[in-house]
Each structure stands twice: as structure tokens, then as C-alpha cells.
Design a protein around this motif. Sequence first.
Motif, short mmCIF file in Angstrom:
data_model
loop_
_atom_site.label_atom_id
_atom_site.label_comp_id
_atom_site.label_asym_id
_atom_site.label_seq_id
_atom_site.Cartn_x
_atom_site.Cartn_y
_atom_site.Cartn_z
N GLY A 219 0.87 -1.10 0.02
CA GLY A 219 -0.03 -0.07 0.13
C GLY A 219 0.97 1.25 -0.09
O GLY A 219 1.93 1.11 -0.13
N ASP A 220 0.09 2.33 0.03
CA ASP A 220 0.69 3.90 -0.18
C ASP A 220 1.63 3.90 -1.29
O ASP A 220 2.68 4.34 -1.23
N ASN A 221 1.07 3.55 -2.59
CA ASN A 221 1.86 3.84 -3.74
C ASN A 221 0.81 4.76 -4.66
O ASN A 221 -0.20 4.91 -4.42
N THR A 222 1.57 5.13 -5.91
CA THR A 222 0.82 6.20 -6.72
C THR A 222 0.93 5.62 -8.00
O THR A 222 2.20 5.19 -8.45
N VAL A 223 -0.02 5.46 -9.06
CA VAL A 223 0.15 5.06 -10.19
C VAL A 223 -0.75 6.08 -11.01
O VAL A 223 -1.75 6.18 -10.90
N ARG A 224 0.10 6.87 -11.96
CA ARG A 224 -0.44 7.94 -12.59
C ARG A 224 0.24 8.44 -13.97
O ARG A 224 1.39 7.93 -14.22
N GLU A 225 -0.73 8.75 -14.80
CA GLU A 225 -0.47 9.23 -16.15
C GLU A 225 0.23 8.02 -16.84
O GLU A 225 1.19 8.37 -17.89
N ASN A 226 0.03 6.84 -16.74
CA ASN A 226 0.46 5.48 -17.48
C ASN A 226 -0.47 5.15 -18.48
O ASN A 226 -1.91 5.50 -18.64
#
Length: 343
Positions: free
Chosen positions: A221-228
Motif C-alpha cells: 500500500g501507499d503507492n501512486t500509479v499515474r499518467e500511464n
Amino acid sequence: MVARTLAFLILFISLTLVGDSRPAAAAPSAEKVYIVDSDQNQSDSSPGDGICATSLGNCTLRAAVQEANRDLSWSRINFASQMTINYPNMETLSEPFTTIDASDHWDDVLGEVGVVLSEGGNVNGILAITGDYAVVRGIRFDGEGSIGVVVSGSTGTIIGGVEPNQRNVFTVYNSSTTDSIGVEVKDSASKTDIRGNKFGTIKGVNAAPNPGAYGVYLTSGDNTVRENHFVGHTEAGILGWMVGHNLFMDNVLGTSNEKLSPIPNEIGVALYSSNENQIGPGNIIYTNSKEGILISQSDNNVVAGNEIHENGGHGIHILSSNDSRIGVVEGNSIRYNIGHGVY
């Protein structure tokens, strides 16, 4: 626009979702730089002496990682030219504050990355990272390897970047199993920032021949997945399994660049036994073959500010889950899905 941004920020903090990046402190003057000038598989002749050199006098990626793991300093690994490196395995990147960056070798003619890491069948990943605040940019992870990058037990890893030539491309596959993964984050790894990459496609206009089962697979947890960009995956573009406090925003899942043609994943985003995550704002979840978003046995998740159109199942399918918040802060655009908009 300011109000919208502030509202999402307040919600984001309230859920303790953190999208950290590498610390802002400048690299020390003693930062070590290693230039990979060989695509061969030799080890460093004297690991720990601060010089990347095999017995042949070349600097291989294996040798550079061996030195970076032992130099007790911030480290940077660059490449002398475009190259394809095919290793059966490689030493885990374990030293904190190590950058592997091939972004200056972008292939402007082909419009794709110029450095390729390709290997056959290594279940531990083409590149495994356990050191904190690692950065990986401008590389294509390709071939029949079960996993492209494995982030395990570390904090603050950055995969990709904001510029086009900083993106990584993931086209790994495994012909003997169905569980190949672009990036896996596991073993309490946190604050990983997966940004601006392509999964299952090279240029974004069609799927790679073998796009793999999952783009990003999270068990931490505590992760970011963005602009992919995620297309063609046989299971899901993004999957979270027993995770919390992750943020998924501004991704494209299931369609080509500019939403011109379908390149479906089976499911866009799937959460299983995962609480207090946020999907949105800004995800474009189009034309996946089943659900756009699947939330199963997962509580207190937020889905807001997304475009969820023309998927082959329900737009959002919620199973055995409590207190899902659909459209809080900003509504979703949910249209033309084969099933219900929300079910």
C-alpha cells in the motif's frame, strides 16, 4: 479548476494516500556515475573499488549495478549508446539513491526507447529493486520474462517520469504461464511512484505482440500509479490485492492514444480485498473487454472524476464491498457500457 484541485487534495490527505517522489535534496558532489558501454554479461572485476570495469575493461550493466550497490554514495547509471541487453539474471539493486537512466538515448526516428533490457524466464524480474529512492527511466523491459521490474520492501522508488523520454515501456510476457507483470510492488514497499509509462504497448497506437497479464500488480500500500497507458493485458491493467491507501489517477486503460481505437485489457482496474484506495481523478477507462473497474470484497474505496465508457461488462462492478464512494467530490462520466453503469 483551483477548487477542484483543492477538493481532491483534501480527500487525498484524508485517506492518507501519498504520492511521494525522490527527496528534493541535491545529490552530493561525491555522486558516483557509471557509463554502461557494453551489452555483455560480465561481472565487475573488482566490485567495490568505485570503477565499473570488467576483466575486458568494459562497463556492463551488471558491473555498474555491482559497483552502485557497494559505493556507499548516491549513484547514477547511464548508457553510452542505444543497446539491447539480454541477461539471464542480474544482481538486485539494493543500495539507496541509485538512478538507472537511459532517457538521453530515446530513438527519435522510431519514436521509442533506445535501451532495451530483455531476458528469458527469470521469475524474479528483469530488474529487482530493494534499495530506497531508486529511479528507473527511459528503458524498455521486453521479452519472455515473468516480470519487468519488481519493487520489494523499499520506499520512494520512481518508475518513469514526466517527460516522454523518461517513460519506461513494459512488453514482458510468459508463454508458459498467465501471470506475467510489467511492474510488481510487494513486501511492504511504499511511496512508489509509477508515472508516465506504457504497459503492453510501445507507441500507444496498438498492443505489443505479447502484452502480458498485468500492467501493474500491487500487494503493498501507499503507492501512486499515474499518467500511464495500459492496453492489451489478459487479466487487468492495474490490480491491487489486499492493499490500501493507493492512488490511481490520470491513467489511460483500454484504448489507443487520443481514444481513437480499442485495445482492451480484460479489466481496467481491479481491487480485491483492498480498502481505502482512490481511483481517480482523470482516468480514461475505455473499451476493456469486461469491467472498467472491479471492486471485490474491498471497503471504503473512492471512485471519482473518471471517464468510464464502452466497456464490455459493467462500468463499475462492486461485489461484497462496503462503503464504496462513487462520484464523491466529482462525478464520473459513465456511458455506453455493455452492462450497468454501476452494479
